[in-house]
Design a protein around this motif. Structure first.
Motif, PDB file in Angstrom:
ATOM      1  N   GLN A 444       0.840  -1.178   0.000  1.00  0.00           N
ATOM      2  CA  GLN A 444       0.000   0.000   0.000  1.00  0.00           C
ATOM      3  C   GLN A 444       0.884   1.240   0.000  1.00  0.00           C
ATOM      4  N   VAL A 445       0.274   2.407  -0.192  1.00  0.00           N
ATOM      5  CA  VAL A 445       0.981   3.680  -0.148  1.00  0.00           C
ATOM      6  C   VAL A 445       0.518   4.448   1.081  1.00  0.00           C
ATOM      7  N   VAL A 446       1.473   4.900   1.881  1.00  0.00           N
ATOM      8  CA  VAL A 446       1.191   5.751   3.036  1.00  0.00           C
ATOM      9  C   VAL A 446       1.959   7.056   2.862  1.00  0.00           C
ATOM     10  N   TYR A 447       1.479   8.114   3.508  1.00  0.00           N
ATOM     11  CA  TYR A 447       2.087   9.435   3.381  1.00  0.00           C
ATOM     12  C   TYR A 447       2.632   9.895   4.727  1.00  0.00           C
ATOM     13  N   ASP A 448       3.723  10.660   4.657  1.00  0.00           N
ATOM     14  CA  ASP A 448       4.334  11.179   5.873  1.00  0.00           C
ATOM     15  C   ASP A 448       4.998  12.513   5.552  1.00  0.00           C
ATOM     16  N   ASP A 449       5.149  13.345   6.599  1.00  0.00           N
ATOM     17  CA  ASP A 449       5.947  14.562   6.480  1.00  0.00           C
ATOM     18  C   ASP A 449       7.365  14.207   6.892  1.00  0.00           C
ATOM     19  N   MET A 450       8.304  14.387   5.984  1.00  0.00           N
ATOM     20  CA  MET A 450       9.658  13.881   6.191  1.00  0.00           C
ATOM     21  C   MET A 450      10.712  14.937   5.910  1.00  0.00           C
ATOM     22  N   LYS A 451      11.822  14.788   6.622  1.00  0.00           N
ATOM     23  CA  LYS A 451      13.030  15.577   6.358  1.00  0.00           C
ATOM     24  C   LYS A 451      14.159  14.593   6.052  1.00  0.00           C
ATOM     25  N   THR A 452      14.909  14.877   4.998  1.00  0.00           N
ATOM     26  CA  THR A 452      15.965  13.976   4.543  1.00  0.00           C
ATOM     27  C   THR A 452      17.271  14.738   4.428  1.00  0.00           C
ATOM     28  N   LEU A 453      18.277  14.272   5.153  1.00  0.00           N
ATOM     29  CA  LEU A 453      19.632  14.805   5.057  1.00  0.00           C
ATOM     30  C   LEU A 453      20.461  13.791   4.279  1.00  0.00           C
ATOM     31  N   SER A 454      21.076  14.215   3.190  1.00  0.00           N
ATOM     32  CA  SER A 454      21.795  13.267   2.343  1.00  0.00           C
ATOM     33  C   SER A 454      23.123  13.839   1.881  1.00  0.00           C
ATOM     34  N   PHE A 455      24.074  12.925   1.662  1.00  0.00           N
ATOM     35  CA  PHE A 455      25.380  13.251   1.104  1.00  0.00           C
ATOM     36  C   PHE A 455      25.619  12.297  -0.064  1.00  0.00           C
ATOM     37  N   SER A 456      26.048  12.853  -1.175  1.00  0.00           N
ATOM     38  CA  SER A 456      26.253  12.028  -2.360  1.00  0.00           C
ATOM     39  C   SER A 456      27.548  12.415  -3.053  1.00  0.00           C
ATOM     40  N   GLY A 457      28.096  11.465  -3.773  1.00  0.00           N
ATOM     41  CA  GLY A 457      29.307  11.710  -4.534  1.00  0.00           C
ATOM     42  C   GLY A 457      29.302  10.940  -5.834  1.00  0.00           C
ATOM     43  N   ASN A 458      29.936  11.515  -6.836  1.00  0.00           N
ATOM     44  CA  ASN A 458      29.976  10.908  -8.163  1.00  0.00           C
ATOM     45  C   ASN A 458      31.364  11.097  -8.751  1.00  0.00           C
ATOM     46  N   SER A 476      21.908   8.631   3.271  1.00  0.00           N
ATOM     47  CA  SER A 476      20.738   9.422   3.657  1.00  0.00           C
ATOM     48  C   SER A 476      20.325   9.129   5.094  1.00  0.00           C
ATOM     49  N   SER A 477      19.779  10.158   5.744  1.00  0.00           N
ATOM     50  CA  SER A 477      19.206  10.034   7.085  1.00  0.00           C
ATOM     51  C   SER A 477      17.809  10.646   7.045  1.00  0.00           C
ATOM     52  N   TYR A 478      16.815   9.932   7.600  1.00  0.00           N
ATOM     53  CA  TYR A 478      15.418  10.332   7.489  1.00  0.00           C
ATOM     54  C   TYR A 478      14.832  10.662   8.868  1.00  0.00           C
ATOM     55  N   THR A 479      13.979  11.672   8.884  1.00  0.00           N
ATOM     56  CA  THR A 479      13.225  12.029  10.080  1.00  0.00           C
ATOM     57  C   THR A 479      11.747  12.036   9.732  1.00  0.00           C
ATOM     58  N   ASN A 480      10.951  11.193  10.425  1.00  0.00           N
ATOM     59  CA  ASN A 480       9.531  11.054  10.133  1.00  0.00           C
ATOM     60  C   ASN A 480       8.690  11.745  11.204  1.00  0.00           C
ATOM     61  N   ASN A 481       7.534  12.257  10.781  1.00  0.00           N
ATOM     62  CA  ASN A 481       6.612  12.889  11.730  1.00  0.00           C
ATOM     63  C   ASN A 481       5.545  11.929  12.224  1.00  0.00           C
ATOM     64  N   PHE A 482       5.088  10.996  11.388  1.00  0.00           N
ATOM     65  CA  PHE A 482       3.962  10.132  11.744  1.00  0.00           C
ATOM     66  C   PHE A 482       4.332   8.649  11.733  1.00  0.00           C
ATOM     67  N   GLU A 483       4.951   8.186  10.662  1.00  0.00           N
ATOM     68  CA  GLU A 483       5.299   6.777  10.539  1.00  0.00           C
ATOM     69  C   GLU A 483       6.507   6.456  11.417  1.00  0.00           C
ATOM     70  N   GLN A 484       6.612   5.182  11.790  1.00  0.00           N
ATOM     71  CA  GLN A 484       7.734   4.741  12.624  1.00  0.00           C
ATOM     72  C   GLN A 484       9.066   4.819  11.885  1.00  0.00           C
ATOM     73  N   GLU A 485       9.040   4.526  10.598  1.00  0.00           N
ATOM     74  CA  GLU A 485      10.263   4.489   9.799  1.00  0.00           C
ATOM     75  C   GLU A 485       9.996   5.067   8.414  1.00  0.00           C
ATOM     76  N   ALA A 486      11.083   5.332   7.720  1.00  0.00           N
ATOM     77  CA  ALA A 486      10.992   5.709   6.301  1.00  0.00           C
ATOM     78  C   ALA A 486      10.914   4.418   5.508  1.00  0.00           C
ATOM     79  N   TRP A 487       9.705   3.888   5.388  1.00  0.00           N
ATOM     80  CA  TRP A 487       9.506   2.540   4.855  1.00  0.00           C
ATOM     81  C   TRP A 487      10.163   2.353   3.492  1.00  0.00           C
ATOM     82  N   ASN A 488      10.961   1.290   3.396  1.00  0.00           N
ATOM     83  CA  ASN A 488      11.575   0.830   2.146  1.00  0.00           C
ATOM     84  C   ASN A 488      12.518   1.834   1.494  1.00  0.00           C
ATOM     85  N   LEU A 489      13.016   2.795   2.274  1.00  0.00           N
ATOM     86  CA  LEU A 489      14.035   3.711   1.768  1.00  0.00           C
ATOM     87  C   LEU A 489      15.379   3.331   2.373  1.00  0.00           C
TER      88      LEU A 489
END
Length: 586
Positions: A444-458, A476-489
């Motif tokens: 299923q699809v669920v929605y959340d308010d999220m903040k993502t801090l990421s570092f990338s290199g190429n 990446s590091s995720y911060t969720n407002n409602f869900e327990q985790e950043a599912w499947n990320l």
């Protein structure tokens, strides 16, 4: 009506842009152009750009020279010498490889894998052309320990007609795609409370097959001398075999103006999506579940150049209308970025803050996860589709070149999103009358308010004309407002590729990627589930028999790991495909 103002500066930019955008920009005549499209089965050469190097001179050793004058005694001399006329020495030119308009590819592999492609392109005259593309990929199971059918088929056909004139170009596209998948991912303990015969009868009665059908029509038009630079439009109809259907239409014109010596570019967006789901998971609804959103946006921007600085100032204003709930919302976003040449092209610093309203659709969700439930949720969230409010993405980075043939890009970003869509496993029971997707084998699809801090290199490197290498990593590091985790990320993703031309006839390449741990949870379980990290190795070998015919050998999942890309969905083991590519003209 709800008003979300993420950036007051963005509003001021838009007001100034609208007030001063009057003068029409006239672009040069682009002329007609003849384009030949060829797809060769050969490794991709890295696009790392070489750096122009100028040697420096040591001025300390350059002493002033004395002026020397030469003189001779001239007197006439009788001569019968007649010089021959000069003749340029001939230069042997390498033979230019012929470019073919069409190609066909056919490959066979284990698990009864079939891969077929056909591309044709025909010029009707100096301006008009037609083309077509057929693609098919299928495989018959081969998933270890899968108790349900795991076959899949993907077939698509695309047609195009276009023309290029002095002051205008356009193309019209038609497309159809049929995708067939199976919900084969039963939970590990499925049926553990049943008697062995009852469990066997239950599994035997599940028909996990489902399919998606996509119809599309669209096109693009561009103008050489007009304030309307170009426009893209597309219509999609998407449906599954369980009564769910969706329509989407968008048009995106681009306008260009001149204000003084500055060029102002303005993108307009009209994006509509609407559809319905016939049932929720337990079929408790009496009417179809409908949804509909229309997003209208304007994105003006202009570029300022000064010394080594490049500054792009812009903003985005969107109005979103929820037709089913009769609600509207206004969104304002910053769209500003800048770059500074710290050491020429060797090191460029860039930074910015950007945001946008992103339309979501059932078709996009199904492309991202083909094992999605045809209700997209349980009885309370079925058909729950809405756009994602990408409020801002603040980023900074360095890019450039370490050497003539090595380029790099390092980036850090902080992303704030509302209504971020996530995939999560669906609830289930073991009742024999369930729908085939209601046994813990769909998402299923669920929605959340999220903040993502990421570092990338190429990193990209061309060690020679015959060897190229690439490496990309994201943390990446995720911060969720409602869900327990950043599912499947995943928190870590790393990918590397190497391509080598062994000789003029032989070439090879390899790709390695690593995906870190992800989290998931079924609703009828109070504990989260950790999906193990995995890596995969793919490789190919090719032999160019002639400029027309190339043979190839592909090997996927060489480590033969049955890792789970999605919960309860192990992938096929070691796969090998043998085939050939043939290029031709009519």
């Amino acid at each position: 009506m709800k008003f979300n103002f993420q950036n007051n500066i963005a509003i001021a930019i838009v007001v100034m842009t609208v007030q001063v955008s009057f003068a029409q920009k006239r672009d040069g005549n682009i002329g007609s152009e003849e384009v030949t499209v060829v797809k060769s089965y050969s490794p991709t050469i890295s696009d790392a750009v070489k750096i122009s190097e100028t040697p420096s001179l040591d001025d300390d050793g350059n002493t002033k020279k004395e002026t020397i004058k030469y003189s001779i005694f001239s007197f006439p001399v009788a001569s019968t010498f007649a010089p021959l006329k000069g003749k340029a020495e001939g230069v042997e030119k390498s033979k230019q490889e012929h470019l073919y308009n069409n190609y066909a590819t056919l490959g066979f592999g284990n698990f009864q894998t079939l891969n077929a492609e056909l591309f044709v392109n025909q010029e009707l005259n100096n301006n008009d052309y037609v083309g077509g593309m057929f693609r098919h990929l299928s495989s018959q199971g081969g998933v270890k320990n899968a108790e349900l059918n795991a076959d899949y088929f993907d077939t698509a056909i695309d047609l195009t007609y276009g023309a290029n004139y002095n002051d205008m170009s356009f193309n019209l596209d038609l497309g159809y795609e049929n995708q067939i998948y199976n919900w084969y991912g039963l939970p590990a303990d499925f049926g553990s409370s049943l008697a062995p015969q009852d469990r066997s009868d239950l599994i035997f009665g599940i028909n996990p097959q489902h399919s998606f059908n996509t119809y599309s029509i669209g096109g693009r038009i561009g103008f050489g001398e007009s304030f309307l630079s170009d426009a893209n439009l597309k219509f999609l109809h998407f449906a599954d075999t369980f009564g769910s259907a969706e329509n989407r239409f968008y048009v995106r014109p681009t306008f260009k103006f001149e204000v003084g010596e500055q060029a102002v570019k303005t993108n307009l967006i009209v994006d509509y999506v609407g559809g319905s789901f016939e049932h929720n998971d337990d079929k408790s609804n009496t009417q179809a579940i409908k949804y509909g959103y229309t997003n209208i946006g304007i994105q003006p921007s202009f570029v300022m150049l000064k010394d080594d600085w490049t500054l792009n100032l812009g903003a985005g204003i969107f109005y979103s209308m929820d037709s089913e709930n009769s609600k509207g919302s206004l969104y304002v976003y910053p769209q500003v970025n800048a770059s500074l040449k710290v050491v020429g092209d060797l090191m460029i610093f860039y930074t910015g803050a950007e945001g946008s309203l992103e339309q979501n659709s059932y078709q996009q969700f199904a492309d991202g996860n083909p094992f999605l439930s045809p209700t997209m949720g349980d009885k309370t969230t079925a058909g729950f589709i809405k756009p994602t409010d990408k409020q801002y993405d603040i980023f900074a980075g360095l890019k450039g070149k370490l050497a003539n043939n090595v380029s790099y890009n390092l980036k850090a970003s902080y992303l704030n999103e509302r209504n971020k869509a996530l995939y999560r496993s669906s609830d289930y029971t073991e009742v024999i009358t369930n729908e085939p997707y209601a046994f813990g084998n769909s998402f299923q699809v669920v929605y959340d308010d999220m903040k993502t801090l990421s570092f990338s290199g190429n990193l990209k490197a061309s060690f020679s004309e015959n060897v190229t290498f690439g490496l990309t990593g994201t943390f990446s590091s995720y911060t969720n407002n409602f869900e327990q985790e950043a599912w499947n990320l995943p928190t870590v993703k790393v990918e590397s590729n190497l391509d080598v031309n062994i000789t003029q006839k032989w070439f090879t390449g390899a790709q390695v990627f690593y995906v870190g741990e992800r989290m998931d949870m079924m609703q009828n379980s109070t504990n989260t589930t950790t999906l193990s990290s995995y890596f995969d190795i793919n490789a190919h070998l090719g032999y160019k028999h002639s400029d027309r015919l190339t043979g190839f050998l592909k090997a996927n999942n060489i480590a033969n790991q049955g890792y789970q890309q999605w919960l309860n969905y192990p992938v096929q083991g070691f796969q090998i495909v043998v085939g050939a590519n043939y290029k031709f003209d009519f």
